[in-house]
Motif scaffolding. Structure first.
Motif, short mmCIF file in Angstrom:
data_model
loop_
_atom_site.label_atom_id
_atom_site.label_comp_id
_atom_site.label_asym_id
_atom_site.label_seq_id
_atom_site.Cartn_x
_atom_site.Cartn_y
_atom_site.Cartn_z
N GLY A 36 0.81 -1.05 -0.09
CA GLY A 36 -0.03 0.10 0.11
C GLY A 36 0.82 1.40 0.29
O GLY A 36 0.28 2.22 0.11
N GLY A 37 2.16 0.91 -0.08
CA GLY A 37 3.15 2.36 0.07
C GLY A 37 3.39 2.85 -1.29
O GLY A 37 2.50 2.46 -2.41
N LYS A 38 3.86 3.30 -1.06
CA LYS A 38 4.74 4.55 -2.60
C LYS A 38 4.70 3.58 -3.80
O LYS A 38 4.58 3.71 -5.06
CB LYS A 38 5.09 5.75 -2.57
CG LYS A 38 5.94 5.58 -2.01
CD LYS A 38 6.82 7.03 -2.14
CE LYS A 38 8.79 6.94 -1.72
NZ LYS A 38 9.06 5.74 -0.69
N ASP A 39 5.89 2.83 -3.20
CA ASP A 39 6.44 2.09 -4.35
C ASP A 39 5.46 1.09 -4.69
O ASP A 39 5.03 0.77 -6.18
CB ASP A 39 7.97 1.61 -3.91
CG ASP A 39 9.32 2.48 -4.08
OD1 ASP A 39 8.77 3.97 -4.53
OD2 ASP A 39 10.20 2.31 -3.00
N LEU A 43 4.07 0.95 -8.80
CA LEU A 43 3.74 -0.56 -9.83
C LEU A 43 2.78 -1.59 -9.73
O LEU A 43 2.82 -2.33 -11.05
CB LEU A 43 4.79 -1.45 -8.83
CG LEU A 43 4.83 -3.47 -8.81
CD1 LEU A 43 6.10 -3.32 -10.71
CD2 LEU A 43 6.00 -3.88 -7.79
N LEU A 44 1.88 -1.55 -8.74
CA LEU A 44 0.85 -2.47 -9.40
C LEU A 44 -0.45 -0.98 -10.17
O LEU A 44 -1.20 -1.96 -11.87
CB LEU A 44 -0.59 -1.91 -8.12
CG LEU A 44 -1.78 -2.80 -8.69
CD1 LEU A 44 -1.64 -4.55 -9.17
CD2 LEU A 44 -2.49 -2.65 -7.05
N THR A 45 0.22 0.22 -9.98
CA THR A 45 -0.97 1.09 -11.16
C THR A 45 0.07 1.13 -12.39
O THR A 45 -0.82 0.74 -13.11
CB THR A 45 -0.28 2.36 -10.59
OG1 THR A 45 -1.28 2.81 -9.24
CG2 THR A 45 -0.80 3.35 -12.17
N LEU A 46 1.05 0.57 -12.95
CA LEU A 46 1.80 0.51 -14.44
C LEU A 46 1.37 -0.52 -14.79
O LEU A 46 0.76 -0.89 -15.65
CB LEU A 46 3.22 0.71 -14.29
CG LEU A 46 3.53 2.56 -13.96
CD1 LEU A 46 4.96 2.12 -13.90
CD2 LEU A 46 2.61 3.23 -14.65
N THR A 47 1.36 -1.81 -14.01
CA THR A 47 0.95 -3.15 -14.05
C THR A 47 -0.15 -3.45 -14.80
O THR A 47 -0.85 -3.80 -15.54
CB THR A 47 1.48 -3.92 -12.90
OG1 THR A 47 3.24 -3.96 -12.67
CG2 THR A 47 1.40 -5.34 -13.87
N LEU A 160 8.80 -6.71 -8.04
CA LEU A 160 8.78 -6.15 -7.02
C LEU A 160 9.00 -4.57 -7.07
O LEU A 160 9.49 -4.18 -8.31
CB LEU A 160 10.89 -6.44 -6.32
CG LEU A 160 10.49 -7.87 -5.94
CD1 LEU A 160 12.22 -8.37 -5.45
CD2 LEU A 160 9.71 -7.70 -4.53
N GLY A 161 8.90 -3.39 -5.80
CA GLY A 161 8.94 -2.90 -6.28
C GLY A 161 10.30 -1.80 -5.96
O GLY A 161 10.40 -0.38 -5.62
N THR A 162 10.90 -2.73 -5.86
CA THR A 162 12.33 -2.28 -5.45
C THR A 162 13.03 -0.98 -6.33
O THR A 162 12.68 -1.05 -8.10
CB THR A 162 13.51 -2.93 -5.27
OG1 THR A 162 13.51 -3.66 -5.83
CG2 THR A 162 13.21 -3.80 -4.22
N TYR A 194 11.40 -17.04 -10.25
CA TYR A 194 12.11 -15.30 -10.94
C TYR A 194 11.50 -14.21 -10.55
O TYR A 194 10.71 -13.55 -9.32
CB TYR A 194 11.52 -15.18 -12.43
CG TYR A 194 12.43 -17.03 -12.59
CD1 TYR A 194 13.63 -16.54 -13.73
CD2 TYR A 194 11.97 -17.91 -13.57
CE1 TYR A 194 14.51 -17.95 -14.15
CE2 TYR A 194 12.44 -18.88 -13.53
CZ TYR A 194 13.42 -18.90 -13.77
OH TYR A 194 13.84 -20.31 -14.56
N VAL A 195 12.44 -12.92 -10.83
CA VAL A 195 12.28 -11.98 -9.83
C VAL A 195 11.88 -10.61 -11.51
O VAL A 195 12.95 -10.26 -11.86
CB VAL A 195 12.97 -11.20 -8.87
CG1 VAL A 195 13.40 -9.46 -8.57
CG2 VAL A 195 13.09 -12.07 -7.78
N TYR A 196 11.09 -9.92 -11.06
CA TYR A 196 11.16 -8.52 -11.88
C TYR A 196 10.95 -7.55 -11.38
O TYR A 196 10.10 -7.22 -10.56
CB TYR A 196 9.80 -9.12 -12.88
CG TYR A 196 9.36 -7.79 -14.21
CD1 TYR A 196 10.31 -7.31 -14.61
CD2 TYR A 196 8.06 -8.07 -14.15
CE1 TYR A 196 9.75 -6.56 -15.80
CE2 TYR A 196 8.17 -7.37 -15.71
CZ TYR A 196 8.70 -5.90 -16.10
OH TYR A 196 8.68 -5.54 -17.14
#
Length: 237
Positions: A36-39, A43-47, A160-162, A194-196
């Motif tokens: 629920g944080g900014k990152d 990430l979810l918005t663009l996906t 990940l939103g890293t 796998y990580v994206y």
């Protein structure tokens, strides 16, 4: 056609997400760790925008995307209430828009919960030198769901939103596991995973720009998120 964003970098990320989503021949699901944080919100918005555009273009959007949110059951009540409201919006909007996005809430097992460990087992309250809570309350519940997906589908991709911009140590960590020329890298501890990290090159200012200028695809008011950060720290922006 869904209107394009004014950020060229965000548009490039959306195109990359679309390419990975539609051209990956493996039906492995995507798992987004959502706090629920900014990152994680960006990430979810663009996906979400990427998948919604594919659907609008008549493409088959078959791959499941799980929005996994872990409740430690000892969070700040304001944050807990905010996240609950957001998850309801995500769940309802995904159904209304007929997108393969599912909400999954995880919680620690009873024997690994905060109060059982502190009162029942005599653990000290978590501190910088003994942060047992991160593993038991956050990592394990999400990992359990991840392993379920691997058992069912053979493999999974964790989004990940890293971001490099978070800190020098985070940038080193991300780059250490990257594979040059590849979007995906192998998960360091979970087999067949796998990580994206699609937003890794976004700066903090760009993250806030997107939160403040792009309407939430699930219909939530992003000003609420902005104000939570504003109240928490005047320096964060």
């Amino acid at each position: 056609m869904i209107e394009k964003l004014k950020s060229k970098k965000a548009e490039k990320i959306i195109v990359d997400i679309q390419d990975q989503y539609i051209n990956d021949q493996n039906f492995r699901p995507w798992i987004i760790g959502f706090s629920g944080g900014k990152d994680s919100t960006v990430l979810l918005t663009l996906t979400w925008i990427a998948i919604a555009r594919l659907k609008a273009e008549g493409k088959t959007v078959h791959r499941k995307v799980y929005v996994v949110c872990n409740d430690t059951m000892v969070e700040n009540p304001i944050i807990t209430s905010y996240v609950e409201d957001v998850l309801v919006k995500i769940e309802n909007a995904a159904l209304e828009q007929d997108l393969p996005i599912k909400v999954k809430k995880t919680t620690p097992k009873l024997e690994e919960s905060f109060w059982i460990n502190v009162i029942g087992k005599g653990y000290p309250v978590p501190n910088n030198s003994f942060r047992w809570c991160t593993d038991k309350l956050k990592i394990r519940p999400t990992a359990n769901f991840l392993h379920q997906q691997i058992d069912e589908n053979g493999e999974a991709i964790v989004l990940l939103g890293t971001r490099y911009d978070e800190s020098a140590s985070r940038e080193r960590s991300i780059k250490k596991h990257e594979v040059e020329g590849e979007r995906l890298s192998k998960h360091t501890t979970s087999p067949n995973t796998y990580v994206y990290a699609p937003i890794k090159e976004l700066m903090t200012e760009e993250v806030w720009y997107l939160i403040n200028t792009v309407n939430s695809p699930w219909g939530f008011d992003n000003k609420i998120l902005f104000n939570i950060y504003l109240d928490a720290s005047a320096d964060d922006y």
